[in-house]
Each structure stands twice: as C-alpha cells, then as structure tokens.
Design a protein around this motif. Sequence first.
Motif, PDB file in Angstrom:
ATOM      1  N   THR A 129       3.063  10.249   1.243  1.00 31.50           N
ATOM      2  CA  THR A 129       1.917   9.656   1.929  1.00 31.50           C
ATOM      3  C   THR A 129       1.395   8.448   1.162  1.00 31.50           C
ATOM      4  N   VAL A 130       0.502   7.716   1.812  1.00 38.37           N
ATOM      5  CA  VAL A 130      -0.166   6.604   1.141  1.00 38.37           C
ATOM      6  C   VAL A 130      -0.917   7.117  -0.084  1.00 38.37           C
ATOM      7  N   ASP A 150      -1.342  -2.672   3.071  1.00 36.41           N
ATOM      8  CA  ASP A 150      -0.001  -2.765   3.663  1.00 36.41           C
ATOM      9  C   ASP A 150       1.090  -2.623   2.601  1.00 36.41           C
ATOM     10  N   LYS A 182       6.392   4.259   3.393  1.00 39.89           N
ATOM     11  CA  LYS A 182       7.366   4.277   4.480  1.00 39.89           C
ATOM     12  C   LYS A 182       8.791   4.208   3.954  1.00 39.89           C
ATOM     13  N   ARG A 220       1.338   1.097   1.965  1.00 38.02           N
ATOM     14  CA  ARG A 220       1.950   1.749   3.129  1.00 38.02           C
ATOM     15  C   ARG A 220       3.450   1.485   3.189  1.00 38.02           C
ATOM     16  N   SER A 236     -10.419   2.995   0.829  1.00 38.49           N
ATOM     17  CA  SER A 236      -9.777   2.050   1.743  1.00 38.49           C
ATOM     18  C   SER A 236     -10.848   1.346   2.564  1.00 38.49           C
TER      19      SER A 236
END
Length: 469
Positions: free
Chosen positions: A273-274, A255, A262, A258, A431
Amino acid sequence: MPMAVMDSVFMNIESREHPTHFAKLQLFQPPEGSGPEYVSEFYRSLLTHTAVDPLMRRRPVRSMSSLGQWSWTEDDEVDLEYHVRLSALPHPGRVRELLELVSRLHGTLLDRQRPLWECHVIAGLADGRFGVFTKLHHALMDGVAGMQRLTAGLTLNADGTAQPPWAPHGPAAAKAAEEEPEGLVSSVINSTWGRLRDTTQMAGNLVSAQPALFKALTSTIRDETAALPFQAPKSMLNVKIGGARRVAAQTWPLDRVRAVAKAAKGGAQSGATVNDVAVAMCSGALRRYLLDAGELPDRSLVALLPVSMRGTSLAGNLSRSDENAVGGILCELATDEADPAVRLAKIHKSTKNAKTILAGMNSTEMGLMTLATAGGVLFSAVPGLPPAFNVIISNVPGSREPLYFNGAQLTEGYPMSVIADGQALNMTLISYAGQLSFGLVACRRSVPHMQRMLDHLDTELTALEEAFG
C-alpha cells in the motif's frame, strides 16, 4: 464532565519535559493582490470569531467534586487574545527560521488553567506566505480528530466563508452550547456511576477477551515477521528526553509514492500500500541516519503504527467523537536489510499480519490489545527493560482537494506529534491535495541534525523508485 480514562492518561503523564499536545503547521498563500498588512488583518479577523465550540472551551480540573480524578469544566469566557497570537519571523524569513520558532512553540506546555489549545499566526516568510501553528492537547482529542478539526472550517473554493478551528462545528455543538450545565450533585453522581460502570465492564471484558488475546499472542509468536512489545533493540532513539524540541518538515508528491506501491505489487511486495511505501521511506531514512551516526542496531528497529479506532471504545460501545480513539500495531522496519525492495516486502508482510490479527477481534479485544501495545510507551525508559518499540510512525488522511481560508489557499500542512522518555523521535505524515507531508519531532538534545533525516527520506524514495523502475 468526567474525563475518559484514555484522555486522563495524557494529563497524568505530562510534565515540563513531556508536553502531551500535538500540533499542525499550516502554510497559506494570501489572495492575489493582498497588501503588506494582510497577515495582521487576517489575525484581527480571527479574533472576531468569538463563538467557541463547547469542546474548545473545556478546561481540566481535579477536585473533590470529581473524586480526585480528572474532569472537564467549561470556561464561560475564553480569552481569544491569549489563545490566538501573532508572531513575526526574523530576517531573512526562511523556512529555517519558521521551523526554529515552531520548535520552541512545540516545546512549551499548554496552560492548564485555560482551555487546552493555542493558535499562532506567523508572518514574515520571505516567499509571501504565512503560517498558522495550532496546538491541541491530546486529552482533548486524538490526532485524527484534531487534524480533521483544523481543516473542517476551511472551504473548497476561495470565495467561501471559512471558520477557525475553535468555532462551533455542526448541529451537535450548537445543541451542546444551548444545554444548561449539570448541578454539582448530579455531576458527582454521574461521574461516580460512569466510572464504576466502566470499571465493571472493563473487568468483565478482560475475562471474556482472554481467549482471543491468547490466540493473537500465539499467532504473533509463530509469525517471524510479527513484532512483540519489548523485543525491540536498544538504540540512540530510546533514551530519556529533555523539554526542548527540534522539528523538521518536508513534502513529496503523492504520485511518486503511489507509483512505487503500484510497481511493487508484482513481486514479493504484492498488495503493498501507499502507507507501506511511506513506512519504507521512514525505515530507510532511519537506517541511513543511524549508519551515519555509527548507531545502527544489528536487529531491525520496531515501529508503533497508530491505527484509528474511531467508533469503538474499550468497553465495546460507540466512542464519543471527543474521546481519544486510537490504538496501534507493531511493525518490523527491516532496518537490518540493505535492499530497499526486500525491506518493503518485509514491512508489507509485517503490517498485513498485524492488521489480520486485529481484524479478527471484536471492539473490546481490539481495544485491549492496542492498549497493551501502545501503552508500552509508558515503560520505554525503564532501566533494564528493552524498548517496547523504537519509533512511532503515524499516517493521517487529509483532504484530496485544495482548501481555503477566506481566499488564502492552504498550500502545505505538517503534523507535529508527541515524544516521550524512551521515544525521542516521532514521524507523522499527512496527505493533502496530491502531496504527502512529513512532520518530524525529536528531542533537541538526543536527536541532532534533523535536516539529514529529511535528506535521507528523499534519498530513500529515489532508491525505491529505482528498485521498481
């Protein structure tokens, strides 16, 4: 069975100093109420799974029957007590002792007289967990397929019945196990014909792909953010290596990564992107590590980012699921840039442009382009040549849900990959269940103080959060 060309490369380049297997360290939490003998019982239960997938029974051979080329044969009786081993950590059983053991295990060659895999169950962690360290040869499968195999037999609930990675997987494996082996004459004919057919197709594809490859090359040259092979600066990472390994591993909440991606989408990093953020973490950590050592090059480091080519082959046909199907793109890491936000923007642009070039190619052109890019590792230590790239950074997708092995929960998983002459460090990520886990592998002699790299990764993630906070 003839060995695919890309698979045989991993056999040909392997030596004592250059093992070409990859691995994964998995940490499990025993079920609640388990006694002190749980890990020993877990190990003994693994040995009861005597059915072995045909893929995991393969052993490499090279003889007159294969025209001097590498082929596969199947072991009729796999010695599980050799392949599956139980170890215990010395006191005090910290993660430090675990990684020291894994470093030694990762630096030893797999026995070519047996199927090319090992599974080590490791007891003695002070926090009550236990480890499973599994090694798979790159000739057997690529990293994405390997990571999938190591979790394919696990279950989504604690009450499910799990299978170890060597167990038969799916109806295709069961069908293959029932088929009778080819006769010697048939095997030689099929092997010879297959190699002649592949060579002929490759020659035709090389001719037909030239216009697209020329277009890709000129597009890359025009793009200032794109990276070309053998244009990377020399660094302390691009040296000949020894046989000993040093591994480091750590996990961060997905998170957090991410949230940076974002937040970054509003500026020059629009569309980040991640994976871009993860690469930026690695880039910043490398910058800090090399600065500490007084070894940061003036020009940006270049990374090879492996990309999955699953479903294609160099001949443009569907690839067997057991063949290596991986290519790569080059990415400017912007390690010459101090600002983490600017560095992320440059990384995003570089990866986006490289992927755009690949997306415009068919499977044959993509295969040849990535083969030319990733194949640069074979020449990375040639005297007088600049490095093809400085470091490999790979991101492998994993399960989004927690997984179990007969009640034991998989809490963490760390991938461990290959290093080579001229490429003394590999950074692989995976991940899993809301986590992003980094597995770092380095030459023990050439890349000291690996713990500092983990500290720098943490510092860099914080710096990215502050840059977009």
